[in-house]
Write a protein that holds these residues in place. Structure first.
Motif, mmCIF file in Angstrom:
data_model
loop_
_atom_site.group_PDB
_atom_site.id
_atom_site.type_symbol
_atom_site.label_atom_id
_atom_site.label_comp_id
_atom_site.label_asym_id
_atom_site.label_seq_id
_atom_site.Cartn_x
_atom_site.Cartn_y
_atom_site.Cartn_z
ATOM 1 N N ARG A 219 0.859 -1.193 0.000
ATOM 2 C CA ARG A 219 0.000 0.000 0.000
ATOM 3 C C ARG A 219 0.884 1.227 0.000
ATOM 4 N NH1 ARG A 219 -1.992 3.517 3.854
ATOM 5 N NH2 ARG A 219 -1.398 2.220 5.650
ATOM 6 N N THR A 223 -2.379 6.279 0.430
ATOM 7 C CA THR A 223 -3.506 5.561 -0.171
ATOM 8 C C THR A 223 -4.141 4.638 0.865
ATOM 9 O OG1 THR A 223 -2.178 3.689 -0.957
ATOM 10 C CG2 THR A 223 -2.331 5.618 -2.398
ATOM 11 N N ASP A 224 -5.292 4.066 0.510
ATOM 12 C CA ASP A 224 -6.040 3.250 1.460
ATOM 13 C C ASP A 224 -6.069 1.762 1.125
ATOM 14 O OD1 ASP A 224 -6.802 5.554 2.890
ATOM 15 O OD2 ASP A 224 -8.495 5.892 1.543
ATOM 16 N N THR A 225 -5.601 1.383 -0.054
ATOM 17 C CA THR A 225 -5.799 0.018 -0.525
ATOM 18 C C THR A 225 -4.500 -0.750 -0.694
ATOM 19 O OG1 THR A 225 -7.766 0.758 -1.738
ATOM 20 C CG2 THR A 225 -6.864 -1.392 -2.328
ATOM 21 N N PHE A 226 -4.484 -1.958 -0.133
ATOM 22 C CA PHE A 226 -3.375 -2.879 -0.375
ATOM 23 C C PHE A 226 -3.629 -3.649 -1.666
ATOM 24 C CE2 PHE A 226 -2.439 -2.307 4.120
ATOM 25 C CZ PHE A 226 -1.044 -2.414 4.153
ATOM 26 N N LYS A 227 -2.571 -3.856 -2.442
ATOM 27 C CA LYS A 227 -2.670 -4.637 -3.668
ATOM 28 C C LYS A 227 -1.592 -5.724 -3.663
ATOM 29 C CE LYS A 227 -4.523 -0.831 -6.456
ATOM 30 N NZ LYS A 227 -4.322 0.010 -7.674
#
Length: 275
Positions: A219, A223-227
């Motif tokens: 992440r 930002t707020d999202t793990f990928k």
């Protein structure tokens, strides 16, 4: 919001709940006329248990009483679901392979009906027999205990009902993450290591979990999202290791998505400063 008058609160129950007083399989016990319906355990999700922490999965159900009994007099009946393995009578009589309610409260909707909410109680400590073998990580059946009491307090009749519903018990897993170096120069490699372990209910320890595919997630700062950026397989010691190229500041973590016997494990995120 709860509706209806609270009619009974059941304290933590012990052992086999006295179900051995039935002294007969459910098929031969007298029909109580009580109906228990709409049973929901742990919101329909698997129940994940570790090695030491007590677990109290939520449970809810409805009760309908027969003629001559009223929700205003809860001392004259009891009815509740439970989990079991093997035969329902053996589980109820002995307390082995048996997971009972911890506590629940019933809310009267009318003189014959109540909505009940509470929890099951699972204690993995060695002194208990709830989960004392890794073979307990499997599908458990749902049973129901039903009993009516006479006005003088004596047992009138009781039965054990089997249900088609089931609940899945899983062993808890843990993951760790360490990303180095910190800080790191942009374009240089980052080594991300970690370890995956899971609960051993026989020994009450967390053991290495080998041969598992685990996702490395990132992440970016702000930002707020793990990928997911990579995947790796755990070694014989549960170890994880891979490399990525430093690009921007951010957080790395390992995520194992579980399987039929083991729960999900998400490590704490490790921040890397890229310069």
């Amino acid at each position: 919001m709860k509706t209806g008058r609270r009619t009974v609160a059941v304290a933590t129950l012990v052992g086999a709940l006295g179900l051995s007083v039935l002294n007969a399989p459910a098929a031969q016990a007298a029909d109580t006329g009580i109906t228990v319906s709409d049973i929901v355990i742990n919101n329909g999700k698997p129940i994940v248990v570790g090695t030491s922490k007590e677990v109290e999965p939520p449970i809810s159900f409805n009760i309908a009483l027969p003629s001559g009994y009223s929700t205003s007099d809860p001392s004259r009946y009891d009815a509740y679901p439970f989990l079991y393995r093997g035969t329902i009578k053996t589980a109820a009589d002995t307390g082995e392979n048996f997971i009972q309610p911890g506590s629940y409260t019933c809310y009267e909707t009318d003189s014959k009906h109540a909505r009940c909410e509470g929890n099951l109680y699972i204690d993995p400590h060695p002194s208990q027999e709830h989960v004392d073998s890794n073979s307990d990580a499997t599908t458990w059946k749902v049973g129901v205990s039903l009993r009516l009491w006479k006005a003088d307090g004596g047992l009138k009749t009781g039965e054990l009902e089997t249900r088609s519903a089931t609940a899945q018990l899983k062993r808890a897993a843990k993951a760790t993450t360490n990303a180095t170096p910190e800080p790191v120069t942009k374009g240089k490699p980052i080594s991300v290591t970690g370890k995956l372990t899971r609960a051993n209910w026989s020994t009450k320890r967390y053991d290495a979990y080998s041969g598992r595919t685990v996702s490395l997630q990132f992440r970016a700062k702000g930002t707020d999202t793990f990928k997911t950026v990579k995947k790796a397989t755990t070694s014989s010691t549960g170890g994880l290791k891979t490399t990525v190229t430093a690009s921007v500041d951010g957080y790395y973590r390992w995520v194992y998505y579980g399987n039929s016997t083991t729960g999900v494990a998400t490590s704490a995120a490790d921040y890397v400063d890229v310069r």
